[in-house]
Structure formats: C-alpha cells, structure tokens
Design an enzyme around this catalytic site. Structure first.
Site, PDB file in Angstrom:
ATOM      1  N   SER A 177       0.847  -1.195   0.000  1.00  0.00           N
ATOM      2  CA  SER A 177       0.000   0.000   0.000  1.00  0.00           C
ATOM      3  C   SER A 177       0.892   1.258   0.000  1.00  0.00           C
ATOM      4  O   SER A 177       1.770   1.373  -0.855  1.00  0.00           O
ATOM      5  CB  SER A 177      -0.941  -0.053   1.206  1.00  0.00           C
ATOM      6  OG  SER A 177      -1.953   0.899   1.107  1.00  0.00           O
ATOM      7  N   ASP A 342      -8.786  -6.695  -4.415  1.00  0.00           N
ATOM      8  CA  ASP A 342      -8.418  -5.369  -3.910  1.00  0.00           C
ATOM      9  C   ASP A 342      -9.035  -4.320  -4.841  1.00  0.00           C
ATOM     10  O   ASP A 342      -8.606  -4.164  -5.979  1.00  0.00           O
ATOM     11  CB  ASP A 342      -6.898  -5.242  -3.882  1.00  0.00           C
ATOM     12  CG  ASP A 342      -6.412  -3.922  -3.294  1.00  0.00           C
ATOM     13  OD1 ASP A 342      -7.243  -3.021  -3.051  1.00  0.00           O
ATOM     14  OD2 ASP A 342      -5.195  -3.793  -3.060  1.00  0.00           O
ATOM     15  N   HIS A 375      -7.935  -5.320  -0.108  1.00  0.00           N
ATOM     16  CA  HIS A 375      -6.652  -4.633   0.047  1.00  0.00           C
ATOM     17  C   HIS A 375      -5.877  -5.173   1.247  1.00  0.00           C
ATOM     18  O   HIS A 375      -4.653  -5.272   1.225  1.00  0.00           O
ATOM     19  CB  HIS A 375      -6.917  -3.134   0.206  1.00  0.00           C
ATOM     20  CG  HIS A 375      -5.688  -2.293   0.257  1.00  0.00           C
ATOM     21  ND1 HIS A 375      -4.756  -2.276  -0.773  1.00  0.00           N
ATOM     22  CD2 HIS A 375      -5.208  -1.419   1.185  1.00  0.00           C
ATOM     23  CE1 HIS A 375      -3.771  -1.434  -0.470  1.00  0.00           C
ATOM     24  NE2 HIS A 375      -4.027  -0.910   0.713  1.00  0.00           N
TER      25      HIS A 375
END
EC number: 2.3.1.31
Lengths: 602, 602
Positions: A177, A342, A375
């Site tokens: 991320s 995601d 995610h």
C-alpha cells in the site's frame, strides 16, 4: 490495516470522545518498546517548499548488518502502521508483518538486517504534526503549521537514516500500500541504492475513487469542530469523532465486499453493544464504531491528514509513456504483487506499473494473488503465504527443480541464437528459460497465469509476469525481444489472430510449437470412430472437457501465417510417439504430432 | 442520483453551512409546482410499533386514469429523489426519469396514468421528520420523535393514496434502487394489486459493504454538533456538514471506478474552486464538495437518516429458501434489471431475486445491462435506452418479428407434448418459445445472454433470463420443467458435463439439438485437406476464431449420455444440406449434420 478485531480486549473499553492532550500525547501513550530514535539537524528542505528545523526518526531493526553492509532490507509501513513490523522476541507484541519477518522466515533476519522506520508526518516516534516545534518558546506543537509533505519527503528521511547507519544500498526495499509507494519512490530517487524493489498492493497513483474516499475522510476530520484548524493539542478536546469516521471509511475500503459478507453476515442484525457515540444497529456498524474509536487512542488526526495527503499527491503518471518516464532511471529488480479482490488498489494499477517496467526492459516479476480478502490481503497470513515464495525467490532463496526438457523444447533451444533476448509466453515452471539462462542468455522474461508455476519460475531466479495472453501483449513494446516463444500454448488461447499480431510486433522472431491436430492417429480415429479424435500425449482429452481452446493442424497454422503475411523461416517436426523427427518432405501434417515453426514478418 | 453537475448554476452559489430554519424549511424552500397533497387521518400504525397522528402524502400524476381504473402505474423514487419524476409540460423543470415517462415514451402517459409519490419520511411534501407534529401546541416538529419507519410503511402510505384515487390494482409498480425495494414490497404485501413489478438496480437487502457506507453516513450526520439529537429545527444551525459528508460518500458509491476516472481524470489536479468549508485539492474533491453542499439546500438530515435506515432494515433474506418464502405470495409478472458496473447493488443481488422467483415458477424477465455508469445507470439516458425496450415489452408494447423456424426447431416442436412447460436454454430471439406459446403452452421460460436477443424475446411477450449456462442452472429447482431445450447451443458451452447434469435435474425431459461435427463433409474435408474441418451452415467457421467451444459428433454426445446414465428416448436427424431427414439406420453420425435427441435419466 484492520488485522485487529473484536477479540481485542480494547473492544471492552468505553472510550470517551475527548482526551486530555497534556497528559496523553501519541508518542507517550503508546511507546514502541524497541524503537530507536535518531535526530537529523536541519533545516531540512521539503519537496513542496516547506522546511523542518530538525527531524527525529524512530525505527526498529532486526538481525545484524554484515561487514560490507550489503544485507540491509528496508521495510516501509502503510498509512496506519508503524515501525513495529515484527516481534523482537517471543514475549514481544505482535508486529504487523510477523508472518514475513523473523529468523528463518521469508525475510530471514538470520540473513538480513531489517529496518522499519516510522514515516515522516506520523505519530509513532518520527517527527509529525503532534511534535513540538524545535526551539519554540513557550513549546508549541506543529499542528497546522506542519508543512505539507510528499512520499518523496518520507523517503528522503529514510535515506538520511540509511546514511547514518552506513548503508549505501539496500538489498531490498519492501512495502504494501503506502509502503509500496515508498518502495517505488526509493527505486526512482535513489536508483543506485535499491537492489530489489518489492511493491505490494500498490499503484502509480490513487484511482479517483480512492482519492474521493480520502477527501471525504479528511473532510470528516477537518470539519470536526474540535479540529480547530489543526491546533487542538492545547485543548481538552480532540477531533476524535472526525478521525473515527475517517477510519471507519478506511476499513470499508480495505475489505472486499465478499470478505464483509463473510465477516458480518452471521450476526448482521445482532451487533455487539458497547458504549459509543456511534450507531450500532448492525454488526458492521458495531465493528466500525469499535475500529473507529480504537484508532483515536493511537493515532493523531493531523498525521492522518498529512500522510493521506502525501499519498494522494503521489502521481507517477496515468499513461504508459508517463509511467515509463517515471521509471526510466530504475536500476533494481522489481517484484510487483496485487490481490484479485483489492478494489482500493486494483490489480489493473499494478499491471500499469508492470507494463511500464517491462516496456522499459527492466527486470520485473508480477503476480496477482487470488483472494477474497481485498486490500488487507497484504497483511493476512493466508495471503502472505501465497506471495511469500515470490519474496524469498527475489531475496535469493532459489531452488532449481530438475525437470528435463521435452523434444519440442530442445528444438526451440536449437532455433534460438546465442545471447539473444527471449520472451516465453506460457512459460510454465520456467524450465525452457532456465535452460536458456544456463546457456548464458540474460534478457529473459516469462509470462504465465498459473500461480504455482509462477512461483516455481520465480524460484528459478526468472522474471515472470502474471498475464492472460488473450489480452494481447500490451506489456511489451515493438521489437522488444529477439525471440518470442509460444511453446505448447497455442491451443489454449482463444484470440489467436491478435496474439499472432502481437508476437510479430514484439519479437524479431517468433517460435511457435504446437500439437498437430491433423496427426495421422487423430485423422484415423475421427474417420473410423466418428468421434472427436483422441490420441496419446497432448491429444488425450475428451471433447467435453478438454482445456484446449483451438485445434489447428500444421496446415491450418501455415495457412494463417500465409494469410497474415508471416514467413516461416524454419520448421522442425516430430513424431513424439516414435521419438523421431519428421522431414518436411514426409508430409508432416499427417505424420508429425508436434510442429515447431520459426516465424517472422515477410 | 448524481445527474446534476458543475454545469448547474447552483455550483456558483456560496453556501453557508447553516441556514435559518424558521424562514427556510424544506417544503417551502423547494415547492414542487405540480405536486398534489392528500391527508390521511390517523392514528396510522407503523410496522415497528410507532404511530403517526396523520400523514400528508405529496404526489404528482401524468396522463389520465381510464374508466375501469386499470391503467395506473406507480413510480417509486430513490433515496434523494422526489415526486417530480417527469416534466408536466415543455416549460417544466426536468424530472429524474424524463427519458422514460411522457407521451409516446416507454412509460407512455398517453396510455397510462402515472403516479409518483414522495416517500414517507421524506422532505418534499410527504410527512417526514421536518414536519410539525399534528396538534402540538406550541407547534413542534418531529425531529428525533419521528418514529422509525420501514419500506413497508412507505408502501402502506402509497396504498392509502391508491385507495383514495380508487385504484385497486396497478398495471405496474416501477422503481430503481430504493424505488425497486418499494416495488418489491408492493408485490409482496399487496399481491392482488400489482400486475407487473419492475425493480431496477435493486437488491433483496443491502450488502454489508453498502450497510457500512450508510452507517458511516449516518454517523457523520448524527455526530454533527448541530444535529442535537435531531432537534435542530428551532436552531439557527443545521447539521449541514454531516449531511454534506453523507452525500459525498453516497456519490462515490453511485459511480463506478471507471466512471470516476472518465469524469475526474482530465482535470484531476486542476479542480474548480469555490467558497466551501470542504477540501478542494482534487477535481473529485471539488465535485464532492459541490454535491455535498448543494444537497443540504434541498434535503433534511433527519429524512436522510430515516429513509436510509428504512432501506438498511429491509431484509427479504439471504438464502434461496428465505427469498422464496418472501416472494411466495407474489402474483405479478416481474422484470428485474441490474447494471454490470453497479457495485452498490451488484448484479449478483438481482440474480438472487431472479433465481428465487424463477425457482417459485413466478414469471420473471431479467437483464444485466452492460455499462460503466455504476449504480447511477438507472438514471442515465444512454443506459435507460438500453433497458427501456424491456419496460415497453412488459407494459404490452409487443412486436412479434416474423422469423421462420429451422428444421431442427420444428423437430423440437414435434417432440414437446401439448400443454407442457418448457425451459429454452440459449433461446435467442425466442422464436421457438413463441411458437410454443402460439400452440397454447404457457409455462415457458427462456435463457439468453445476448442483450439484443433478450430484448427481442421480451418483446414477444416471453419471460427470458440473462444467464451464463456455464454456471449451471441454479435458478431452477428439481423437475421444474417438463422439457428443457438446448437448441443449437451445446457447441457454445464449455462446462458440458455440469450442464447435462443440471438439465437432467431441472427437466423431466431434455431435448438437445446440435450440429454433428462428424458429418461426412467435415470428415472428408479434414482427411483430405488436413485442416480443421469446415462445411456449410453451422460448420462454416475458421479454426482460429470460431465461437464454438466444443465440437462433438452425434456419437460423442451419445457416448456421454451413456456414460452419465442418460437414456435417449427419441432421436431425429437431418441432412440440412439436402433438406431431408436421415434415418437412424442410415448412419446419421456420418450422414446427418444436425441431431435432435430427447433425453431423460434412465
């Protein structure tokens, strides 16, 4: 990002919506036991024009730096993470990447010296808006005066940290991320200092949808009446309501819809109840209220605003050309990993990175991990187990399973001239590319969709990209390879014509090996039995469940080449049943079960 | 839901975050010019135990009620909509469904009497939290005292309205999103009063993800310090900040990620600037700020809380059995429409409705419209144009294009016994089912994926379901049909075995018609030319782009039946080239190009 849950004892705590700043600041509220601190004197100039008088950087380390300082790995955390990536001992608090980092683990602290710093702008030890402005008298906290920062600034402080530790180059920079953003910016800004970039669940920039969520989250914080333009530290009241709402929203975006069904449906109408200012009519509401409130006990609203804005400002480009420009100076090996469910950092965005890197001829391995976790998958043990092998492979824990080449593969080797570059489409476990590597070729790329083959190929030290051939070859530029190989895969592809066009575009030569569906045994079987023909080997499938998508004969493929203006430069035919070659004058379309054609545009 | 945009002059207005309730309430702020009002005396008992002293219902109408009061259509609006569904004359303000409703339009006001009421709990004329409590002295608004309402309550008030207009049954009840919820609840609660239920972009209940977004939105409103537990009407300040944040979040969920890229990427870093308390760093932020603030000028925060909670409380069930129970009493014809990129009310949820209805044997037509527009698609002209034909078909604007049956289809007709029920898989434009309908069959269902065929079949008055046969037949229960027909479609399906299993499960008999890939012309062509065989008609495809997925001979299919314990009860073979039948003793596997087999479990 939401790896803590109702099982956490904090769930039982009734949190007030305001806390006393003077007795309870973020650094003292939750000291990180193993964090070290280093201070850099200023002024430190920031990318967007601001400056900081000095910067403190908090970080944790695992393992030992070796003599030539070549075994350091930098681990970068995500928006709400901190330096505590892993346990330091058995009694230690869990880290957010315990599964990956430790003695004998994929990021093996027996081999590597691992460093995880808290990011600039954060609130867990590294300088951020909640810190006192150096030299201010009376002491005053930055609050809204904290300058606007970028991912570049975050990375620049990490660079100072590396320098101070005498580390010129990292064996790898790794993160998920926002951590992936840092890993990429490291590779771009300090190309000499990154040997391997591992960017997980990340993107060249946020989608407009993800930006929109961040905007709403910041609006919730900044319109909280207790926010006071960021100058709330001297007040009894904090913008905890806004921060909690921002966090709730974040949690929804970190999970997939499927994961939320699995998590919240069993007790949809039967939420846990605890004292809260937030609605708890549904189990999902109760969970979000808990997560939102808990977050306010460990995170500073100004830090959330500062870091999320840094992430939103990152923009490596939207077009292929812009991305290629951004990545042009990269000198590292890259591993890019995305997760199928995601939707905050969708796989398409990782593919954009991969396609730009690959068009630049940079070494890159890419895998889209199939998971329902959204995610958050980059933090979840069972998904970590799916991608850990790729990290191990990139960090040099290689295996080279012995699997002999087929006759067709050996024939392909014959056709490939020395030292040439090769793209192998449908490379399987990578044994053909391995054989080429052993022969001294070094510009080798594989494409494969089967996840286990992908890991096996990566473990041979190959660069391999997760890719559906039916989409053509947009990851590669015109004439990028001396040879494009399609070995034993033609019959599994639906979009034959566009794939041929793409192979001709990307390769100076193309080598196609395929089973001949007009092989004598098949013709006989079909005519005699009046059934969808079967024979040994590649032909031994039933009509109703064969994985094959197309059933060409050698003549069919030659016809198509002719029709498309493709020249057949060389041809090798086999009867693998009798293990002998079939001469071109001996009717291979009848007598050979396998063809290998070397093609190029006429 | 977000069909207004920056082009709207309101964008230029600098809105303050508080307004004076005494001079500016919602009903007087935006009077709906053409709305009529009717008052129902109470007490009116609500589903969850509350009651209202009396209820005012605002509504608009178009067209005229005919003598036998059989031409009324009820149109139900979504969460932020109102009674103004369409223009009343050329100078009128645009309505939210102008494209659909009007003279000569799909919901033709020359033929139908259309009614659109504002929902209970709303703020555009129908009783809601911003209204004065009848009999209160001094006059006091409901605010937080407004009882919790359900979709059932909303519909119950509409029932009172219908009664007052002398309408016993609606020709159709139609709505999108929350409007679709109302249409379904109408059909469930008043089965005698709904002839056709048209539910668009809707669901049997919200996903937990959608619930989560609603919870966050309500938290933003209810923690706004100006919310004052809902009693803000006597204050100068309103919870406009919280309401605007709720609306911003809504807007993100109404759009698909692709639509947001298209809309916001061209000026991502170059937002329009206007005076606002909200962030406008990115174009998406500027848009959300505008939409959020504008919403506060026309909507009441308590109404948003009340209506969104009613929507969240709706729960027709999650399992097939629960849904079947919910829909068991339905007596209407149903049209269910979803949108491929709608992630708030994803197509899977519409499929759940369709599968339950279809398992119950209720007449239902279903289409998943391919679009990038997300949930908003139900309001967007170009997507309305995609689904309007289905609405016209359901409202009786039928066409019956003349397309003669093929030989195979005529043979199938022969095999189907009179009055039996038939499921036609891959029904194309529905001509076989039409012929059966003309012969008097009435339990007929078609399955088709091609959107234009689907509309054509619906326009013949058929019930047809948008469905991928590779997923099996979960929409249907064991032994639901006398005949399941798979006509000219077998070769296009990949998952042959599971489809055979499913056909045997769902049908008492199965009729399969398919081209014979061991037909003489093909064998000769293959053997002589050594190429993937081609012949006229169904066989005239190239190997590299044939849409066919499987290539069975008659013998292949018979072998598979044998292997699976399926009996061949009857068989008809053709040579369509010479337009004659081929006898079973005349080697049809060689001499016939088409087979029709009547199958049943042994």
């Amino acid at each position: 990002m939401c790896n803590d849950d109702f099982t956490n004892p904090l769930f039982l705590i009734n949190m007030s919506s305001s806390r006393n700043a003077s007795t309870d600041d973020f650094r003292s509220a939750a000291p990180l036991r193993h964090a070290k601190e280093i201070q850099f004197a200023g002024p430190i100039e920031l990318e967007l024009g601001g400056q900081l008088e000095s910067v403190t950087c908090a970080y944790e380390t695992w393992g030992s730096l070796n003599k030539d300082r070549s075994n350091a790995i930098l681990v970068c955390h995500a928006i709400s993470g901190d330096s505590h990536a892993a346990k330091h001992d058995a009694d230690d608090d869990p880290g957010w990447w315990d599964r990956l980092i430790g003695p004998g683990k994929p990021i093996d602290t027996n081999r590597f010296f691992v460093i995880c710093p808290n990011v600039l702008g954060g609130c867990r030890g590294t300088t951020g808006p909640s810190d006192v402005i150096p030299g201010s008298n009376p002491p005053q906290r930055y609050g809204a005066q904290f300058p606007r920062i970028t991912i570049g600034d975050i990375v620049m402080i990490q660079r100072l940290l590396a320098d101070s530790l005498g580390i010129e180059a990292f064996r790898a920079v790794i993160g998920g991320s926002l951590g992936g953003h840092q890993a990429m910016i490291w590779s771009i800004r300090y190309p000499q200092s990154v040997q391997t970039c591992i960017a997980i669940a990340t993107s060249p920039r946020l989608t407009n949808q993800a930006l929109g969520f961040d905007v709403v989250a910041r609006n919730a914080i900044q319109t909280d009446p207790n926010f006071c333009d960021g100058q709330y530290y001297d007040s009894d009241l904090r913008p905890d309501t806004g921060l909690a709402i921002a966090r709730m929203l974040g949690h929804i975006t970190y999970l997939s819809s499927q994961a939320m069904e699995a998590k919240f449906d069993p007790d949809r109408h039967d939420p846990r109840q605890f004292a809260s200012i937030f609605e708890q009519r549904f189990s999902v509401g109760s969970y979000l209220a808990h997560q939102g409130e808990k977050f306010t006990t460990r995170f500073d609203a100004n830090s959330y605003v500062a870091i999320s804005m840094a992430m939103d400002l990152l923009d490596l480009g939207s077009s292929r050309l812009q991305l290629m420009e951004s990545f042009d100076d990269l000198r590292c090996d890259c591993l890019i990993i995305s997760f199928s469910s995601d939707w905050l950092f969708p796989p398409r965005q990782s593919q954009d990175i991969v396609e730009a890197l690959s068009a630049l001829g940079k070494p890159v391995t890419y895998a889209e991990i199939t998971t329902d976790a959204g995610h958050d998958a980059f933090l979840i043990d069972k998904d970590i187990d799916q991608y850990a092998g790729l990290i191990e492979a990139k960090l040099g824990t290689l295996s080279d399973p012995d699997s002999p080449l087929t006759l067709a593969e050996e024939a392909i080797l014959e056709m490939v001239s020395p030292d040439s570059s090769v793209l192998d489409l449908g490379c399987g476990d990578g044994r053909l590319l391995s054989a080429l590597a052993a022969r001294g070729h070094n510009r080798l790329v594989g494409v494969e969709v089967a996840q286990d083959d992908l890991v096996r190929a990566a473990k041979r030290g190959l660069n391999v990209i997760d890719y559906d051939l039916n989409q053509g070859l947009p990851a590669f530029i015109d004439g990028q390879f001396d040879y494009v190989v399609l070995s034993g895969t033609l019959q599994a592809v639906a979009n034959i014509e566009s794939l041929f066009d793409e192979m001709m575009r990307v390769g100076k030569h193309t080598i196609v090996s395929f089973p001949n569906f007009a092989y004598r045994a098949l013709r006989e079987d079909y005519v005699m039995r009046g059934r969808s023909p079967k024979a040994n080997g590649a032909f031994n499938f039933d009509w109703f469940n064969t994985p094959n998508r197309r059933f060409p004969s050698i003549a069919d493929v030659c016809d198509l080449c002719d029709q498309k203006g493709i020249a057949i430069k060389s041809e090798i035919y086999f009867d693998s049943e009798s293990n002998r070659r079939v001469s071109a004058i001996d009717d291979p379309n009848l007598n050979a079960d396998t063809a290998i054609l070397l093609l190029s545009p006429t």
